[in-house]
Design an enzyme around this catalytic site. Structure first.
Site, mmCIF file in Angstrom:
data_model
loop_
_atom_site.group_PDB
_atom_site.id
_atom_site.type_symbol
_atom_site.label_atom_id
_atom_site.label_comp_id
_atom_site.label_asym_id
_atom_site.label_seq_id
_atom_site.Cartn_x
_atom_site.Cartn_y
_atom_site.Cartn_z
ATOM 1 N N CYS A 67 30.493 44.703 51.762
ATOM 2 C CA CYS A 67 31.667 43.851 51.978
ATOM 3 C C CYS A 67 31.527 43.072 53.287
ATOM 4 C CB CYS A 67 32.942 44.685 51.995
ATOM 5 S SG CYS A 67 32.999 45.947 53.282
ATOM 6 N N GLN A 88 38.692 50.241 45.356
ATOM 7 C CA GLN A 88 38.418 48.812 45.414
ATOM 8 C C GLN A 88 39.696 48.017 45.120
ATOM 9 O OE1 GLN A 88 35.801 47.400 46.497
ATOM 10 N NE2 GLN A 88 34.133 48.871 46.293
ATOM 11 N N ASN A 118 33.567 57.048 42.488
ATOM 12 C CA ASN A 118 33.606 55.837 41.669
ATOM 13 C C ASN A 118 32.251 55.500 41.050
ATOM 14 O OD1 ASN A 118 34.892 53.531 40.569
ATOM 15 N ND2 ASN A 118 34.137 52.258 42.238
ATOM 16 N N CYS A 128 45.758 34.954 52.453
ATOM 17 C CA CYS A 128 44.888 34.177 51.541
ATOM 18 C C CYS A 128 44.540 32.829 52.161
ATOM 19 C CB CYS A 128 45.578 33.988 50.201
ATOM 20 S SG CYS A 128 46.091 35.533 49.447
#
Length: 435
Positions: free
Chosen positions: A392, A269, A303, A87
């Protein structure tokens, strides 16, 4: 014995630059500093800050000190923030993270495609912490020292940062980290363990062990006891097979209108809330009508496909992985929807594919980071009314958007999906329409 002179290797002296102005962020969330010797990218630095940096390469630099602090800077709450490579934007306020991601997409579309969205919608957002329902943990076992490490890679390194918890992981996954760190070194399989994946499905949490060989009977007993204690399913993925250690209920995740069965190795996801919200947005943009023939590319296990079929469209779904096509067909049968699914390499010529000769009114594609360099050309020649492109990777989106622009399409709407809060990774949805 002759001795030869061997000069000592010189260690380059690192250059330290003080009072440097940070003028922006690059697409990886690094601070941009323009020095007398060129642009330097500084992880951890924020726009409008004045900083001291140490130059570490032609374009890289390390943040040493902040003289003027940005109003957008926040204190990272994670204890592993400076050691973990995950992160990398925890030091930036959440609203600023989202604004930065939209700016990156806007700039890439303008620079590489000369395309501008007619309308940017507010980002789709969910939980900023404990949102991630899938994680891959790196492992290393030092047999000589009998030392086991499990965690995430350090920034730009193969070194493993050992963690006991992660602030972005779903709590159901977090609670397994410490027990697994205790169990795995006791097993014979630790010597051939590749990595560990933790996955939260709709009704079941899975621990997936990547191995060279199937576990011994003794290891299986220990793992099955762990499974009962923590109410998780243990799957093993070896060179011989992918299977649960014991009988496991079907794995599934929820999308709009139904649940989708899948394998633990199938793509899902990352954000446990936003996947379904993103599908709802795609359905809104496509404005499905009973007369629509929709082509979906890179369809996965359904999906988007199945909700579009439930909405009344005639859906043709294309996926490159045969096992996922089989799963998609089984999901369609289970949902009692009429849907055609085919296994095709979309980056090869479509000329021999019978499904490619149909006339499609709308197209949805959700490719991997490489984008759709060949597929987008094929789509553009067929001139569907609307195209929803989920990406993405803004750079490959921009490359493919240029093809659509040159084929007469206009970028009507765009929207950042904050699928990866606290990181520089970007998910974005775009709607193209024929002019």
């Amino acid at each position: 014995m002759a001795q030869f002179y061997k000069p000592q290797a010189r260690t380059a002296k690192l250059q330290r630059l003080t009072d440097q102005q940070v003028v922006g962020l690059d697409h990886q969330g690094r601070g941009v500093v323009r020095t007398a010797k060129g642009v330097k990218f500084v992880p951890g630095a924020l726009p409008d800050e004045r900083v001291t940096i140490t130059v570490q390469g032609k374009h890289d630099a390390q943040l040493e000190r902040i003289q003027t602090v940005s109003e957008q800077r926040v204190t990272p709450p994670c204890a592993f923030y400076e050691q973990c490579g995950g992160c990398d934007l925890q030091h930036l306020a959440l609203a600023a993270q989202r604004a930065h991601k939209q700016k990156v997409v806007t700039e890439m579309l303008a620079k590489f495609a000369q395309v501008e969205a007619l309308q940017w919608l507010e980002p789709l957002a969910g939980d900023a912490w404990h949102y991630r329902r899938r994680a891959r943990l790196a492992v290393h076992y030092d047999a000589k020292r009998q030392q086991f490490k499990m965690g995430f890679r350090a920034p730009k390194s193969k070194r493993i940062t050992v963690i006991d918890a992660c602030l972005v992981l779903a709590e159901s996954l977090n609670k397994l980290i410490a027990p697994l760190q205790h169990l795995l070194p006791q097993l014979e399989l630790v010597k051939q363990l590749g990595h560990v994946e933790l996955i939260e499905f709709e009704h079941q949490v899975v621990v997936l062990l990547r191995l060279r060989e199937w576990p011994t009977a003794s290891d299986q007993n220990h793992l099955e006891q762990f499974s009962k204690t923590y109410n998780v399913a243990i799957w093993c993925d070896s060179e011989q097979q992918l299977a649960p250690l014991s009988t496991s209920e079907p794995l599934s995740y929820h999308t709009v209108g139904l649940s989708i069965h899948c394998s633990p190795t199938n793509f899902i996801q990352a954000h446990r809330q936003l996947s379904e919200i993103m599908v709802e947005q795609a359905l809104t943009w496509l404005d499905i009508q009973p007369s629509d023939k929709v082509l979906e590319l890179y369809a996965g296990s359904g999906n988007f496909s199945l909700p579009m079929a439930l909405a009344g469209a005639q859906v043709t779904a294309i996926e490159g992985v045969a096992s996922m096509v089989d799963q998609l067909k089984a999901n369609a049968h289970r949902a009692q929807v009429n849907l055609a699914a085919f296994c095709t390499d979309l980056e090869q010529s479509w000329s021999s594919q019978a499904w490619s000769n149909e006339q499609y009114t709308k197209v949805l594609l959700d490719p991997a980071r490489a984008g759709a360099p060949h597929a987008i050309q094929e789509v553009a020649t067929r001139q569907p009314q609307r195209i929803v492109y989920v990406s993405c990777a803004p750079d490959t989106l921009a490359r493919d958007a240029k093809v659509l622009k040159e084929s007469g399409y206009q970028l009507k709407q765009a929207q950042v999906v904050d699928m990866f809060p606290q990181t520089h990774h970007i998910e974005v949805m775009t709607l193209f329409e024929r002019e």
